[in-house]
Design a protein around this motif. Structure first.
Motif, PDB file in Angstrom:
ATOM      1  N   GLN A   1      49.910 -27.823  16.439  1.00 44.42           N
ATOM      2  CA  GLN A   1      48.728 -27.678  17.281  1.00 44.42           C
ATOM      3  C   GLN A   1      49.088 -27.810  18.755  1.00 44.42           C
ATOM      4  O   GLN A   1      48.586 -27.063  19.596  1.00 44.42           O
ATOM      5  CB  GLN A   1      47.660 -28.714  16.891  1.00 44.42           C
ATOM      6  N   ASN A   2      49.983 -28.749  19.065  1.00 45.86           N
ATOM      7  CA  ASN A   2      50.436 -28.906  20.453  1.00 45.86           C
ATOM      8  C   ASN A   2      51.177 -27.661  20.926  1.00 45.86           C
ATOM      9  O   ASN A   2      51.000 -27.222  22.066  1.00 45.86           O
ATOM     10  CB  ASN A   2      51.325 -30.134  20.594  1.00 45.86           C
ATOM     11  N   ALA A   3      52.004 -27.094  20.066  1.00 45.20           N
ATOM     12  CA  ALA A   3      52.753 -25.886  20.435  1.00 45.20           C
ATOM     13  C   ALA A   3      51.797 -24.726  20.696  1.00 45.20           C
ATOM     14  O   ALA A   3      51.982 -23.956  21.660  1.00 45.20           O
ATOM     15  CB  ALA A   3      53.748 -25.523  19.337  1.00 45.20           C
ATOM     16  N   LEU A   4      50.762 -24.596  19.879  1.00 46.40           N
ATOM     17  CA  LEU A   4      49.771 -23.543  20.106  1.00 46.40           C
ATOM     18  C   LEU A   4      49.008 -23.764  21.404  1.00 46.40           C
ATOM     19  O   LEU A   4      48.746 -22.824  22.160  1.00 46.40           O
ATOM     20  CB  LEU A   4      48.791 -23.473  18.921  1.00 46.40           C
ATOM     21  N   ALA A   5      48.649 -25.011  21.691  1.00 46.32           N
ATOM     22  CA  ALA A   5      47.947 -25.329  22.934  1.00 46.32           C
ATOM     23  C   ALA A   5      48.835 -25.049  24.142  1.00 46.32           C
ATOM     24  O   ALA A   5      48.367 -24.522  25.164  1.00 46.32           O
ATOM     25  CB  ALA A   5      47.493 -26.788  22.932  1.00 46.32           C
ATOM     26  N   ILE A   6      50.107 -25.380  24.031  1.00 42.60           N
ATOM     27  CA  ILE A   6      51.054 -25.109  25.128  1.00 42.60           C
ATOM     28  C   ILE A   6      51.188 -23.607  25.336  1.00 42.60           C
ATOM     29  O   ILE A   6      51.195 -23.127  26.476  1.00 42.60           O
ATOM     30  CB  ILE A   6      52.421 -25.766  24.839  1.00 42.60           C
ATOM     31  N   ALA A   7      51.286 -22.852  24.254  1.00 47.76           N
ATOM     32  CA  ALA A   7      51.405 -21.395  24.357  1.00 47.76           C
ATOM     33  C   ALA A   7      50.159 -20.793  25.004  1.00 47.76           C
ATOM     34  O   ALA A   7      50.255 -19.904  25.863  1.00 47.76           O
ATOM     35  CB  ALA A   7      51.637 -20.787  22.978  1.00 47.76           C
ATOM     36  N   GLU A   8      48.980 -21.278  24.632  1.00 48.32           N
ATOM     37  CA  GLU A   8      47.737 -20.768  25.218  1.00 48.32           C
ATOM     38  C   GLU A   8      47.647 -21.118  26.700  1.00 48.32           C
ATOM     39  O   GLU A   8      47.293 -20.284  27.528  1.00 48.32           O
ATOM     40  CB  GLU A   8      46.539 -21.340  24.469  1.00 48.32           C
TER      41      GLU A   8
END
Length: 96
Positions: free
Chosen positions: A22-29
């Motif tokens: 979830q953190n990786a997705l938030a960082i990507a966004e």
């Protein structure tokens, strides 16, 4: 108890992995939004550069009409002063 402890550790690892995903997705966004903002900023800076260039060009044209060439505004108005008009102020010597 040993099976329960192993199961709890497995669940904790799965939760940690899910949180990292979830953190990786938030960082990507956030990175995507930041990149789009940066592109917009660069485009704005380019527009400012072009506008400043146009303003500088217009200034040079206007200044040229003021001080250079036959019949420029400074020499024309200075001729009027020499012909005897009453003026309260006088142009700077470096312009005349």
């Amino acid at each position: 108890p040993s099976t329960l402890l192993a199961t709890l550790r497995t669940v904790a690892n799965i939760w940690r992995n899910e949180q990292q995903n979830q953190n990786a997705l938030a960082i990507a966004e956030a990175g995507s939004k930041l990149y789009d903002k940066f592109v917009g900023f660069v485009e704005s800076m380019d527009g400012i550069n072009k506008a400043l260039g146009q303003a500088q060009s217009q200034f040079q044209t206007a200044y040229g009409r003021l001080v250079s060439g036959r019949g420029n505004l400074i020499s024309s108005t200075e001729k009027l002063r020499k012909l005897g008009i009453k003026a309260g102020k006088q142009l700077q010597r470096d312009l005349v």
